[in-house]
Scaffold this active site. Structure first.
Site, PDB file in Angstrom:
ATOM      1  N   CYS A  30     -13.697   4.917   5.411  1.00  0.00           N
ATOM      2  CA  CYS A  30     -14.999   5.261   4.608  1.00  0.00           C
ATOM      3  C   CYS A  30     -16.106   4.392   4.694  1.00  0.00           C
ATOM      4  O   CYS A  30     -15.871   3.016   4.530  1.00  0.00           O
ATOM      5  CB  CYS A  30     -14.252   5.145   3.063  1.00  0.00           C
ATOM      6  SG  CYS A  30     -15.538   5.598   1.871  1.00  0.00           S
ATOM      7  N   VAL A  70     -13.476   5.918  -3.505  1.00  0.00           N
ATOM      8  CA  VAL A  70     -13.361   4.389  -3.247  1.00  0.00           C
ATOM      9  C   VAL A  70     -14.777   4.172  -2.698  1.00  0.00           C
ATOM     10  O   VAL A  70     -15.559   5.295  -2.373  1.00  0.00           O
ATOM     11  CB  VAL A  70     -12.503   4.097  -2.156  1.00  0.00           C
ATOM     12  CG1 VAL A  70     -10.914   4.434  -2.601  1.00  0.00           C
ATOM     13  CG2 VAL A  70     -12.596   4.984  -1.047  1.00  0.00           C
ATOM     14  N   GLU A  86     -19.122   2.629  -7.435  1.00  0.00           N
ATOM     15  CA  GLU A  86     -20.216   2.987  -6.796  1.00  0.00           C
ATOM     16  C   GLU A  86     -20.606   1.897  -5.384  1.00  0.00           C
ATOM     17  O   GLU A  86     -20.819   0.577  -5.919  1.00  0.00           O
ATOM     18  CB  GLU A  86     -21.537   3.177  -7.401  1.00  0.00           C
ATOM     19  CG  GLU A  86     -21.377   4.405  -8.386  1.00  0.00           C
ATOM     20  CD  GLU A  86     -21.011   5.581  -7.760  1.00  0.00           C
ATOM     21  OE1 GLU A  86     -21.855   5.631  -6.580  1.00  0.00           O
ATOM     22  OE2 GLU A  86     -20.561   6.647  -8.224  1.00  0.00           O
ATOM     23  N   SER A  87     -20.699   2.147  -4.364  1.00  0.00           N
ATOM     24  CA  SER A  87     -20.614   0.869  -3.443  1.00  0.00           C
ATOM     25  C   SER A  87     -21.962   0.040  -3.387  1.00  0.00           C
ATOM     26  O   SER A  87     -21.744  -1.094  -3.320  1.00  0.00           O
ATOM     27  CB  SER A  87     -20.785   1.912  -2.093  1.00  0.00           C
ATOM     28  OG  SER A  87     -21.877   2.646  -1.765  1.00  0.00           O
TER      29      SER A  87
END
Lengths: 241, 241
Positions: A30, A70, A86-87
């Protein structure tokens, strides 16, 4: 580079040591989760990785990630052991919390300009998904990339972060590591034009040599193989396990 | 509350005094632009408003807003007079730059949690647009609102920001000011359930009395009239001019 196996539906909840170490819920391929890995590694923050099968998600994922996405980062040392999602929010949190190797500029204007650039990166991520799923949109991808070529020229530095990689660099890198997948998907149309993107070409080469990027990288062949299995409806999450 | 007229296609570029004062490109009824007005007013930062007709945009808008959106904030005191876009980025920039009445928490975890809450607010904004444009999705709206009722209960304070309105409060307020438009659009289905949302009900009443909110507010009738003209294909941007 190896990775741990991905927990799937029916998997028992992993038992991790009560060692106060951060827990990152991830998926090895991802690109959003990769952002968190890169920031953690850039700052030498130790963490446990809990890899998640995103097709057949384990029932307990909701305890750590309310939207079942993720990355999610569980802060086991904090009261109630909250999780962040939230990246970009996770990455900025880590940068604020851990002062080693600061990534975002402190100046409010420069900080805002970096965040606007990341907003505009959605032109790349949207085009990327469309190419992979629908096999169209390559020209949109190059047009979106023009913005980044122009910005790097304007900044006049090797990286968006200056003389070394910063926040923008690590946030957008995962999609460039996956350029091979576009080529794999559109072998007849794909043509990375180094004359159109001279700064980005150099930037890609420089980042490939960066120790943080190298700490969490997969080869073009591995990305292509993951994509092949994903497209076939049976993603091989454990390809590197 | 009055507002200046909206510049449209063919309008000459406004001539503003070279007074070093910030310039906010806005639209009087845009909830995203309202966020920037609220933060500027909360911090007593002076600014010029340049209202934009979003149906027939003036040709020079691109000089200040590359994606032709509002809000855009032009920083005339900075080198090259750069503009910022994206309401949340503009608002956080203002909060970082102007220390008066700090809105976001300084603690990295609390800051991240507020940002996650704002990400989840997309459940409300998406449902809002769907209700207005398609006349469906009211239950989705209430389900999204449950998250905010629950969070306010968990925080145990009158506002998301604590004892007084903070960043989250001002960022989400514009959609609550427009609840009347949902009622106007769906008069037979709309039923704001104060038993389901007791904290949010009180919060709405408290915010209506807040001096910052009152500094940039429109009445339910005005919002409904704007929406009526917009739906008819001829938005009356200058309703309050």
């Amino acid at each position: 580079m190896s990775s741990s196996k991905h927990y799937a539906k029916g998997s028992p909840k992993p038992v991790l040591p009560e060692d106060g170490i951060l827990r990152l819920y991830s998926m090895r391929f991802c690109p959003y989760a990769q952002r968190a890995h890169l920031v953690l590694n850039a700052k030498n923050v130790p963490y446990h990785t809990v890899n998640i099968n995103l097709t057949e998600k384990p029932e307990w994922l909701v305890d750590f990630s309310p939207l079942l996405k993720v990355p999610a980062l569980q802060l086991v040392e904090e009261k109630d052991q909250p999780s962040l999602i939230e990246s970009l929010i996770i990455s900025e949190y880590l940068d604020d919390k851990y002062p080693e190797n600061p990534l975002l500029p402190k100046d409010p204007l420069k900080r805002a300009q970096d965040k606007i650039l990341l907003e505009r990166f959605s032109g790349i991520t949207n085009a990327f998904v469309k190419i992979l799923l629908e096999g169209t949109g390559l020209e949109d991808y190059w047009v979106a990339l023009d913005i980044f070529e122009k910005e790097l020229t304007k900044r006049g530095t090797a990286f968006f972060g200056g003389d070394k990689p910063g926040f923008v660099d690590y946030m957008i890198w995962p999609w460039f590591e996956r350029l091979s997948v576009i080529e794999y998907r559109l072998p007849e149309e794909y043509n990375f034009d180094e004359k159109r993107f001279p700064k980005i070409s150099k930037w890609i080469a420089d980042l490939k040599a960066d120790s943080v990027v190298k700490s969490f990288i997969a080869t073009p062949e591995q990305h292509n193989e993951f994509w092949r299995t994903r497209k076939a409806g049976n993603p091989n999450y454990d390809l590197l396990a």
